[in-house]
Enzyme design. Structure first.
Site, PDB file in Angstrom:
ATOM      1  N   ARG A  11     -12.357 -37.783  62.900  1.00 49.47           N
ATOM      2  CA  ARG A  11     -13.590 -37.941  63.686  1.00 49.47           C
ATOM      3  C   ARG A  11     -14.270 -39.275  63.349  1.00 49.47           C
ATOM      4  NH1 ARG A  11     -16.178 -32.826  65.193  1.00 49.47           N
ATOM      5  NH2 ARG A  11     -14.496 -31.609  66.113  1.00 49.47           N
ATOM      6  N   ARG A  65      -7.181 -25.387  61.424  1.00 48.13           N
ATOM      7  CA  ARG A  65      -8.059 -24.613  62.302  1.00 48.13           C
ATOM      8  C   ARG A  65      -7.273 -24.177  63.521  1.00 48.13           C
ATOM      9  NH1 ARG A  65     -13.970 -26.265  60.906  1.00 48.13           N
ATOM     10  NH2 ARG A  65     -13.548 -26.599  58.693  1.00 48.13           N
ATOM     11  N   ARG A  72     -11.478 -33.962  70.784  1.00 47.68           N
ATOM     12  CA  ARG A  72     -12.052 -34.121  69.451  1.00 47.68           C
ATOM     13  C   ARG A  72     -11.643 -33.027  68.468  1.00 47.68           C
ATOM     14  NH1 ARG A  72     -15.973 -31.704  72.460  1.00 47.68           N
ATOM     15  NH2 ARG A  72     -17.123 -30.085  71.350  1.00 47.68           N
ATOM     16  N   HIS A  73     -10.697 -32.183  68.851  1.00 49.33           N
ATOM     17  CA  HIS A  73     -10.212 -31.137  67.944  1.00 49.33           C
ATOM     18  C   HIS A  73      -8.731 -31.288  67.658  1.00 49.33           C
ATOM     19  CE1 HIS A  73     -13.884 -29.091  69.397  1.00 49.33           C
ATOM     20  NE2 HIS A  73     -13.924 -28.701  68.133  1.00 49.33           N
ATOM     21  N   SER A 112     -20.576 -31.892  58.519  1.00 43.15           N
ATOM     22  CA  SER A 112     -21.658 -30.938  58.343  1.00 43.15           C
ATOM     23  C   SER A 112     -21.727 -30.525  56.888  1.00 43.15           C
ATOM     24  CB  SER A 112     -21.541 -29.744  59.287  1.00 43.15           C
ATOM     25  OG  SER A 112     -20.410 -29.014  58.994  1.00 43.15           O
ATOM     26  N   GLU A 145     -19.924 -34.786  66.453  1.00 41.18           N
ATOM     27  CA  GLU A 145     -20.228 -34.357  65.085  1.00 41.18           C
ATOM     28  C   GLU A 145     -19.203 -34.956  64.144  1.00 41.18           C
ATOM     29  OE1 GLU A 145     -20.368 -30.007  64.265  1.00 41.18           O
ATOM     30  OE2 GLU A 145     -19.293 -30.565  62.442  1.00 41.18           O
ATOM     31  N   GLU A 183      -7.755 -23.594  66.486  1.00 47.81           N
ATOM     32  CA  GLU A 183      -8.586 -23.779  67.688  1.00 47.81           C
ATOM     33  C   GLU A 183      -7.697 -23.554  68.900  1.00 47.81           C
ATOM     34  OE1 GLU A 183     -11.721 -24.845  67.281  1.00 47.81           O
ATOM     35  OE2 GLU A 183     -11.787 -25.971  65.400  1.00 47.81           O
TER      36      GLU A 183
HETATM   37  P1  AMO Z   1     -17.124 -27.893  59.516  1.00 45.42           P
HETATM   38  O1  AMO Z   1     -16.423 -26.676  60.021  1.00 45.42           O
HETATM   39  O2  AMO Z   1     -18.267 -28.400  60.328  1.00 45.42           O
HETATM   40  O3  AMO Z   1     -17.718 -27.635  58.064  1.00 45.42           O
HETATM   41  O4  AMO Z   1     -16.061 -29.055  59.305  1.00 45.42           O
HETATM   42  C1  AMO Z   1     -16.439 -30.264  58.691  1.00 45.42           C
HETATM   43  C2  AMO Z   1     -15.973 -31.451  59.512  1.00 45.42           C
HETATM   44  O5  AMO Z   1     -14.559 -31.431  59.663  1.00 45.42           O
HETATM   45  C3  AMO Z   1     -14.196 -31.969  60.912  1.00 45.42           C
HETATM   46  N1  AMO Z   1     -13.456 -30.965  61.691  1.00 45.42           N
HETATM   47  C4  AMO Z   1     -12.473 -31.234  62.552  1.00 45.42           C
HETATM   48  N2  AMO Z   1     -11.891 -32.382  62.914  1.00 45.42           N
HETATM   49  C5  AMO Z   1     -10.908 -32.323  63.820  1.00 45.42           C
HETATM   50  N3  AMO Z   1     -10.450 -31.190  64.383  1.00 45.42           N
HETATM   51  C6  AMO Z   1     -11.000 -29.995  64.052  1.00 45.42           C
HETATM   52  N4  AMO Z   1     -10.529 -28.871  64.605  1.00 45.42           N
HETATM   53  C7  AMO Z   1     -12.058 -29.985  63.091  1.00 45.42           C
HETATM   54  N5  AMO Z   1     -12.807 -29.021  62.536  1.00 45.42           N
HETATM   55  C8  AMO Z   1     -13.646 -29.648  61.692  1.00 45.42           C
HETATM   56  C9  AMO Z   1     -15.486 -32.331  61.620  1.00 45.42           C
HETATM   57  C10 AMO Z   1     -16.501 -31.458  60.931  1.00 45.42           C
HETATM   58  O6  AMO Z   1     -17.794 -32.011  60.995  1.00 45.42           O
HETATM   59  N6  AMO Z   1     -17.187 -26.148  54.787  1.00 45.42           N
HETATM   60  C11 AMO Z   1     -17.917 -26.939  55.771  1.00 45.42           C
HETATM   61  C12 AMO Z   1     -18.327 -28.277  55.227  1.00 45.42           C
HETATM   62  C13 AMO Z   1     -19.370 -28.163  54.133  1.00 45.42           C
HETATM   63  O7  AMO Z   1     -20.414 -27.534  54.387  1.00 45.42           O
HETATM   64  O8  AMO Z   1     -19.147 -28.731  53.056  1.00 45.42           O
HETATM   65  C14 AMO Z   1     -17.033 -27.137  56.997  1.00 45.42           C
HETATM   66  O9  AMO Z   1     -15.841 -26.934  56.976  1.00 45.42           O
HETATM   67  O10 AMO Z   1     -15.731 -33.704  61.388  1.00 45.42           O
END
Ligand code: AMO
Ligand code: ATP
Length: 430
Positions: free
Chosen positions: A404, A212, A220-221, A356, A353, A214
């Site tokens: 997470r 990602r 938390r990212h 999801s 979170e 970001e």
């Molecule tokens: P989402 O984008 O909410 O959903 O990502 C799912 C989970 O992945 C973790 N996560 C991260 N952890 C650390 N750093 C990040 N930048 C980061 N981005 C996400 C979180 C998050 O809840 N395709 C959907 C999932 C689905 O519907 O099956 C998805 O990617 O814990």
């Protein structure tokens, strides 16, 4: 016999053992030298009374530098004054690799270091028992996930990480050059795990990296994280939420039992969360936020400030369900009788979170419509959409961030503590 420090016990007293490890500390009292040897399982005291050990061994131990790698052979003695209750009187003491001095980082933690310095010299930081404990628990957590999902009938799969399309909203993609084509690092196995439902695998899981881009720097990212993903056919969102909450409870149980030692190194006692977790509707969540002084216009994602207010009203783990369709990705299934709301959920631990997921749209026409409504072009989803035309079962799934989960289970303040070599806005090395 070769032993880990933690394996030395009553049965070894008077016997010779062989130990490998690092020099944690040398305490020199003149005629009596104590060397603390550390291996991945703990510590042991090597005791060298000048009069009782070989002269060469005594001199070698006296001047060995901290963090050097050694092999020690010796006789085990019960000694109440020694940490752990046993000590080893060496008959051999070989320095396998002498460490330089001064050390870039103090493994014994007498001098505290900033996170950045620790991450710069992560191999040394990881030698600290408390840091090692985090990753031993991470190992246990991932084993627990695999065991549980296999028991539930899920098949482990691996999907490509070099891809041609976005899944989670178009932005936040890392472009890479792939010969003459445009390509990206995958943000989520979303499209592939859904296509595998069309392939008839019924229940799949993947533990793999997600990327990602970001821009922001938060605790938390990460820019590269490990996601635990499932997808299951003939299940709705309720069905996969049930799998998720039972998985989380099982992980806590397994870690409590299998990682007692590592939890004690971290001074943590885990409370296994009780299932079922509470379900809070999005509408109720924004109401609680509103009462707490944080207004979220209907349809928008919940801000961190709002989540902090909501968390105060909830148990440790809870779901936020029934999100506005516009706040979730195109693949979430809207309710028939209320299409502005979709069958989606977030799993929360406090205000963080963890996961999801959603029941997915399995109907071709509706999916194309939603892709268009989200401002994307169906043409770029060719391989994905085709799978929906020739027998796609109804299905649902979720993605759970491994870092997470580990971070929230152990109460780590920064997600960078939950991954060995974090990738963040500024860090690409080591
Ligand atoms: P989402 O984008 O909410 O959903 O990502 C799912 C989970 O992945 C973790 N996560 C991260 N952890 C650390 N750093 C990040 N930048 C980061 N981005 C996400 C979180 C998050 O809840 N395709 C959907 C999932 C689905 O519907 O099956 C998805 O990617 O814990
Ligand atoms: P003691 O009479 O309590 O053994 P001491 O004051 O005479 O100790 P030393 O024998 O030189 O001094 O020991 C130096 C330090 O090491 C002391 O603090 C002592 O308590 C500790 N010590 C002595 N033997 C052991 C052992 N086998 N394991 C751990 N610590 C020890």
């Amino acid at each position: 016999m070769r032993k880990y420090t933690s394996e030395i016990g009553e049965e070894d007293v008077g016997k010779e053992v062989t130990l490998y490890g690092w020099i944690h500390e040398v305490r020199d009292h003149g005629g009596l030298v104590f060397v603390i040897l550390r291996d991945r399982e703990g510590f042991i005291q090597i005791t060298l009374p000048k009069k009782k050990v070989d002269r060469e061994i005594f001199n070698r131990a006296k001047k060995v530098r901290r963090e050097s790698v050694v092999m020690v052979k010796g006789i085990v003695k019960a000694e109440p004054k020694a940490p752990g209750g046993y000590e080893v009187i060496p008959t051999a003491f070989d320095v396998l690799n002498e460490a330089d001095a001064p050390l870039p980082l103090d493994v014994a933690e007498k001098v505290p270091a900033e996170l950045d310095t620790r991450l710069d010299h992560r191999y040394l930081d990881l030698r600290k028992p408390k840091i090692q404990a985090i990753f031993r628990i991470r190992h246990c957590m991932l084993q627990s996930v695999r065991r549980f999902l296999c028991e539930e009938g899920f098949i482990e799969v691996n999907t490509p990480k070099i891809v041609s399309t976005a899944t989670e909203g178009g932005t936040e993609l890392f472009p890479i050059s792939y010969f003459e084509k445009e390509a990206f690092l995958n943000q989520s196995p979303q499209l592939y795990k859904q296509v595998l439902m069309g392939a008839g695998l019924e229940k799949v899981f993947e533990i793999g990296p997600i990327f990602r881009a970001e821009e922001h720097n938060t605790v938390r990212h990460l820019n590269e994280a490990i996601s635990i993903d499932i997808e299951a056919s003939f299940m709705d969102h309720e069905g996969v939420m049930d799998v998720l909450e039972r998985l989380v409870a099982r992980i806590y149980e397994d870690v409590s039992v299998e990682c007692e030692k590592f939890l004690s190194w971290l001074d943590i006692k885990l409370d296994v969360p009780e299932v079922p977790f509470e379900r809070l509707k999005y509408d109720e969540a924004i109401e609680i936020a509103h009462e707490g002084g944080e207004d979220i216009p209907w349809g928008e994602d919940l801000s961190t400030a709002a989540l902090k207010i909501i968390a105060e009203h909830m148990d440790s783990h809870y779901f936020i369900v029934d999100w506005p369709t516009e706040s979730k990705p195109f693949y979430a299934m809207p309710y028939d009788d209320k299409p502005e709301v979709c069958k989606s959920f977030d799993l929360m631990h406090g205000w963080l979170e963890l996961a999801s997921g959603a029941q997915r749209i399995h109907l071709y026409d509706l999916l194309v419509k939603r892709i268009e409504e989200c401002g994307m072009s169906p043409e770029s989803f060719g391989f994905y959409l085709e799978a929906f035309r020739y027998g796609m079962p109804p299905h649902a799934g979720w993605g759970l961030g491994a870092e997470r989960l580990l971070m929230s289970m152990l109460g780590l303040k920064n997600i960078r503590e939950a991954i060995m070599f974090p990738r963040d806005r500024h860090r690409l090395v080591p």
